[in-house]
Design a protein around this motif. Structure first.
Motif, PDB file in Angstrom:
ATOM      1  N   SER A   1     -35.425 -39.695 -13.208  1.00 29.64           N
ATOM      2  CA  SER A   1     -35.155 -39.927 -14.626  1.00 29.64           C
ATOM      3  C   SER A   1     -33.736 -40.418 -14.874  1.00 29.64           C
ATOM      4  O   SER A   1     -33.352 -40.660 -15.998  1.00 29.64           O
TER       5      SER A   1
ATOM      6  N   PRO B   1     -32.369 -44.849 -16.452  1.00 26.36           N
ATOM      7  CA  PRO B   1     -31.711 -45.467 -17.610  1.00 26.36           C
ATOM      8  C   PRO B   1     -30.192 -45.447 -17.468  1.00 26.36           C
ATOM      9  O   PRO B   1     -29.524 -46.421 -17.771  1.00 26.36           O
TER      10      PRO B   1
ATOM     11  N   ALA C   1     -38.132 -43.546 -18.572  1.00 21.57           N
ATOM     12  CA  ALA C   1     -37.444 -42.659 -17.634  1.00 21.57           C
ATOM     13  C   ALA C   1     -38.441 -41.754 -16.917  1.00 21.57           C
ATOM     14  O   ALA C   1     -38.236 -41.404 -15.754  1.00 21.57           O
TER      15      ALA C   1
ATOM     16  N   PRO D   1     -40.610 -44.709 -14.324  1.00 22.40           N
ATOM     17  CA  PRO D   1     -39.815 -45.926 -14.144  1.00 22.40           C
ATOM     18  C   PRO D   1     -40.548 -46.999 -13.339  1.00 22.40           C
ATOM     19  O   PRO D   1     -41.234 -46.708 -12.371  1.00 22.40           O
TER      20      PRO D   1
END
Length: 127
Positions: free
Chosen positions: A5, A8, A101, A104
């Motif tokens: 995660s 981003p 996230a 992905p």
């Protein structure tokens, strides 16, 4: 390979560092109506949270060459259509690269790297 995660954050970090000169970049926090958590990094990029279509014209006035939106269209308040229309009216390039996230997609990372290094996007406003 399992993506985490943190992607981003990795995308934003890559965007902030790619065109950066060897000297340290100055981060300037700014309050602009319709933009949440705006951090301008020299004149190369700005990283922010959610924006409203109303803020798009102000982003153009601030001198940005493009807006790169990493939000999913399904996110609350994403309003991709409204942002696209506002960008067209303001005369600023608008690129939507949906990135999740929780799930992905490496293709989104590849697309982001392609876009951020293409002519005409610098300085880029990334959110």
């Amino acid at each position: 390979m399992r993506l985490t995660s943190r992607w981003p954050s990795v995308l934003i970090a890559v965007a902030c560092l790619m065109p950066a000169p060897a000297i340290a970049q100055q981060v300037v926090r700014q309050e602009v109506e319709g933009i949440r958590n705006l951090a301008r990094i020299e004149s190369t990029v700005a990283c922010a949270g959610a924006i409203t279509p109303k803020a798009v014209a102000e982003i153009k006035k601030m001198g940005y060459g493009a807006i790169i939106n990493l939000r999913l269209a399904t996110e609350t308040g994403a309003d991709i259509e409204g942002h696209t229309a506002a960008a067209q009216a303001a005369g600023i390039r608008y690129i939507h690269i949906p990135f999740s996230a929780s799930n992905p997609d490496p293709a989104a990372v590849d697309e982001f790297l392609k876009v951020i290094t293409s002519p005409g996007v610098e300085p880029a406003f990334i959110h």
